[in-house]
Design an enzyme around this catalytic site. Structure first.
Site, PDB file in Angstrom:
ATOM      1  N   TYR A 209      32.182  91.618  97.213  1.00 39.98           N
ATOM      2  CA  TYR A 209      31.473  90.330  97.225  1.00 39.98           C
ATOM      3  C   TYR A 209      32.440  89.181  96.945  1.00 39.98           C
ATOM      4  O   TYR A 209      32.477  88.185  97.665  1.00 39.98           O
ATOM      5  CB  TYR A 209      30.351  90.356  96.172  1.00 39.98           C
ATOM      6  CG  TYR A 209      29.728  88.992  95.933  1.00 39.98           C
ATOM      7  CD1 TYR A 209      28.720  88.512  96.758  1.00 39.98           C
ATOM      8  CD2 TYR A 209      30.162  88.184  94.872  1.00 39.98           C
ATOM      9  CE1 TYR A 209      28.166  87.256  96.555  1.00 39.98           C
ATOM     10  CE2 TYR A 209      29.612  86.927  94.658  1.00 39.98           C
ATOM     11  CZ  TYR A 209      28.611  86.478  95.504  1.00 39.98           C
ATOM     12  OH  TYR A 209      28.072  85.233  95.300  1.00 39.98           O
TER      13      TYR A 209
ATOM     14  N   SER B 181      31.685  80.967  94.841  1.00 45.12           N
ATOM     15  CA  SER B 181      31.268  81.624  93.598  1.00 45.12           C
ATOM     16  C   SER B 181      32.416  81.793  92.606  1.00 45.12           C
ATOM     17  O   SER B 181      33.563  82.041  92.997  1.00 45.12           O
ATOM     18  CB  SER B 181      30.712  83.010  93.960  1.00 45.12           C
ATOM     19  OG  SER B 181      30.660  83.831  92.827  1.00 45.12           O
TER      20      SER B 181
ATOM     21  N   GLU C  37      32.870  84.333  91.085  1.00 42.39           N
ATOM     22  CA  GLU C  37      33.369  85.701  91.262  1.00 42.39           C
ATOM     23  C   GLU C  37      34.718  85.705  91.971  1.00 42.39           C
ATOM     24  O   GLU C  37      35.448  86.697  91.919  1.00 42.39           O
ATOM     25  CB  GLU C  37      32.360  86.533  92.057  1.00 42.39           C
ATOM     26  CG  GLU C  37      31.187  87.023  91.241  1.00 42.39           C
ATOM     27  CD  GLU C  37      31.598  87.996  90.153  1.00 42.39           C
ATOM     28  OE1 GLU C  37      32.128  89.063  90.447  1.00 42.39           O
ATOM     29  OE2 GLU C  37      31.406  87.666  88.964  1.00 42.39           O
TER      30      GLU C  37
HETATM   31  P1  GDR Z   1      27.259  88.547  88.509  1.00 43.12           P
HETATM   32  O1  GDR Z   1      25.733  88.669  87.987  1.00 43.12           O
HETATM   33  O2  GDR Z   1      27.778  89.869  88.941  1.00 43.12           O
HETATM   34  O3  GDR Z   1      28.024  87.807  87.470  1.00 43.12           O
HETATM   35  O4  GDR Z   1      27.098  87.645  89.819  1.00 43.12           O
HETATM   36  P2  GDR Z   1      24.938  89.876  87.325  1.00 43.12           P
HETATM   37  O5  GDR Z   1      23.790  89.231  86.618  1.00 43.12           O
HETATM   38  O6  GDR Z   1      24.602  90.943  88.313  1.00 43.12           O
HETATM   39  O7  GDR Z   1      25.968  90.520  86.283  1.00 43.12           O
HETATM   40  C1  GDR Z   1      26.474  89.779  85.186  1.00 43.12           C
HETATM   41  C2  GDR Z   1      27.244  90.697  84.253  1.00 43.12           C
HETATM   42  O8  GDR Z   1      26.331  91.565  83.581  1.00 43.12           O
HETATM   43  C3  GDR Z   1      26.857  92.886  83.581  1.00 43.12           C
HETATM   44  N1  GDR Z   1      25.776  93.870  83.439  1.00 43.12           N
HETATM   45  C4  GDR Z   1      24.807  94.080  84.328  1.00 43.12           C
HETATM   46  N2  GDR Z   1      24.518  93.473  85.498  1.00 43.12           N
HETATM   47  C5  GDR Z   1      23.421  93.896  86.179  1.00 43.12           C
HETATM   48  N3  GDR Z   1      23.095  93.273  87.332  1.00 43.12           N
HETATM   49  N4  GDR Z   1      22.620  94.914  85.717  1.00 43.12           N
HETATM   50  C6  GDR Z   1      22.881  95.553  84.542  1.00 43.12           C
HETATM   51  O9  GDR Z   1      22.152  96.463  84.161  1.00 43.12           O
HETATM   52  C7  GDR Z   1      24.018  95.115  83.806  1.00 43.12           C
HETATM   53  N5  GDR Z   1      24.555  95.494  82.627  1.00 43.12           N
HETATM   54  C8  GDR Z   1      25.615  94.726  82.417  1.00 43.12           C
HETATM   55  C9  GDR Z   1      27.591  92.976  84.906  1.00 43.12           C
HETATM   56  O10 GDR Z   1      28.476  94.091  84.924  1.00 43.12           O
HETATM   57  C10 GDR Z   1      28.261  91.623  84.955  1.00 43.12           C
HETATM   58  O11 GDR Z   1      29.444  91.652  84.202  1.00 43.12           O
HETATM   59  C11 GDR Z   1      26.133  86.592  89.890  1.00 43.12           C
HETATM   60  C12 GDR Z   1      25.526  86.639  91.300  1.00 43.12           C
HETATM   61  O12 GDR Z   1      24.454  85.747  91.359  1.00 43.12           O
HETATM   62  C13 GDR Z   1      26.551  86.240  92.354  1.00 43.12           C
HETATM   63  O13 GDR Z   1      25.911  86.171  93.622  1.00 43.12           O
HETATM   64  C14 GDR Z   1      27.126  84.874  91.960  1.00 43.12           C
HETATM   65  O14 GDR Z   1      28.080  84.484  92.902  1.00 43.12           O
HETATM   66  C15 GDR Z   1      27.734  84.941  90.574  1.00 43.12           C
HETATM   67  O15 GDR Z   1      26.739  85.349  89.642  1.00 43.12           O
HETATM   68  C16 GDR Z   1      28.285  83.596  90.131  1.00 43.12           C
END
Ligand code: GDR
Length: 329
Positions: free
Chosen positions: A148, A124, A126
């Site tokens: 993670y 990933s 990440e």
């Molecule tokens: P990510 O995906 O952490 O990048 O990992 P996510 O969609 O959860 O978050 C992306 C960004 O958005 C910000 N964010 C929020 N995120 C979520 N989930 N909910 C919210 O309300 C919100 N508001 C802002 C987060 O802080 C973050 O910066 C995904 C996953 O699929 C992993 O398993 C994978 O490895 C990576 O993508 C590549």
């Protein structure tokens, strides 16, 4: 000639797209599922008829050996993981066991049963975390920012290590964020498109998000699973970054998703510290030159089409739910 593939994490977004892709190429596809009577099997069977089911768990070594002995695969795709970054802060040990050590368990099972099996590890972006350079490529150092990301870095290195130590055909795909209408509602893209549809239809009024300034390189999951398969068809195993090369903020995603249904995101999006993470990955953007040149891989869905596809699908689903609700009242 296509052979037999075993997929862990088959009930997740990527699992279903990969299974559909492999089935369309003529593979016999086995799916590894945890627990008794897993409720997601029915959903996956509908999306991709023809999968054969095996029970097994990345926490249970002997179940992995038994699964490999039963299906004798040519290829194993390890997509199973605790994949939600926010959850990993609350379940750091579980994440380490499943997302990290789980990779060693399956690699060991392969080494014991048949070391010629080709192995794909879902690594990933990440792992890059607090990025050391932009854009990130296969040689960019890792600096993970969550349990993670740390567990994925371990999984990545153990995959490389089994290649170097035992000469096994193990590949690591360093995939940047990839989305689709099948994305879980806990991830930010689907949370936004689902909310935009519900707000448009008058079901909800607002959506609460965390850090809307973070930026991600978002692609379409259906494109990305093709890269996984291509990696295992090469002459030699290797690691590849899979990304679009374009980055957008969560704010921009909101703007586009709400505009797609004729709304202004600023009227509906609120921020809530509950959704902030203890440590954040601020900006990611990948350089997939190697995947493009060596694998011949390419993206077919761009950012605008991805957002439109997801909002369109959520509008359709919400309208259907409303119709069913009306008919049963
Ligand atoms: P990510 O995906 O952490 O990048 O990992 P996510 O969609 O959860 O978050 C992306 C960004 O958005 C910000 N964010 C929020 N995120 C979520 N989930 N909910 C919210 O309300 C919100 N508001 C802002 C987060 O802080 C973050 O910066 C995904 C996953 O699929 C992993 O398993 C994978 O490895 C990576 O993508 C590549």
């Amino acid at each position: 000639m296509p052979g037999t593939a075993l997929i862990t994490g088959i009930t997740g977004q990527d699992g279903t797209y990969l299974a559909q892709h492999l089935l369309s190429l003529g593979y016999q596809v086995y799916g590894l599922v945890r627990g008794q009577n897993n409720p997601k099997i029915g959903m996956v069977d509908q999306l991709c008829p023809g999968i054969e089911w095996l029970e097994g768990d990345l926490l249970d070594q002997s179940s992995l050996i038994a699964a490999l002995e039963t299906c004798q695969p040519d290829e194993v795709y390890n997509l199973g993981a605790i994949s939600f970054v926010a959850l990993s802060f609350k379940q750091a040990i579980n994440t380490g066991e499943t997302t990290g050590l789980g990779v060693t368990r399956i690699l060991e099972a392969i080494r014991v049963v048949n070391p010629k099996i080709r192995f794909y590890q879902a690594s990933s972006s990440e792992m890059f975390g607090k990025v050391r350079e932009t854009p990130q490529n296969e040689l960019t150092p890792f600096h993970p920012r969550s349990p993670y990301g740390v567990a994925k870095a371990y999984g990545h290195y153990i995959t490389v290590n089994y290649r170097e130590s035992f000469g096994m055909f193990t590949c690591s795909g360093i995939l940047f964020n990839h989305e689709s209408p099948r994305r879980g509602l806990e991830f930010v893209t689907r949370k936004i498109t689902h909310a935009a549809a519900r707000i448009k239809l008058g079901i909800d009024q607002t959506i609460a998000l965390g850090n809307i300034d973070s930026k991600r390189d978002w692609g379409f999951a259906g494109d990305y699973v093709k890269a996984m398969h291509l990696m295992l068809q090469q002459e030699a195993p290797d690691d590849y970054v899979v990304a679009t090369g374009h980055t957008h903020s969560v704010r921009e995603f909101c703007e586009l998703a709400f505009a797609h249904v004729g709304l202004d995101w600023q009227d509906h999006v609120v921020t809530d510290p509950r959704f902030l993470r203890p440590a954040e990955v601020d900006v990611l953007v990948g350089d997939a030159t190697k995947a493009r040149t060596k694998l011949g891989w390419k993206t077919e869905v761009d950012f605008g089409h991805l957002v439109a596809m997801m909002v369109g699908s959520d509008m359709e689903a919400q309208r259907t739910a409303q119709r069913i609700g009306a008919a049963t009242r």
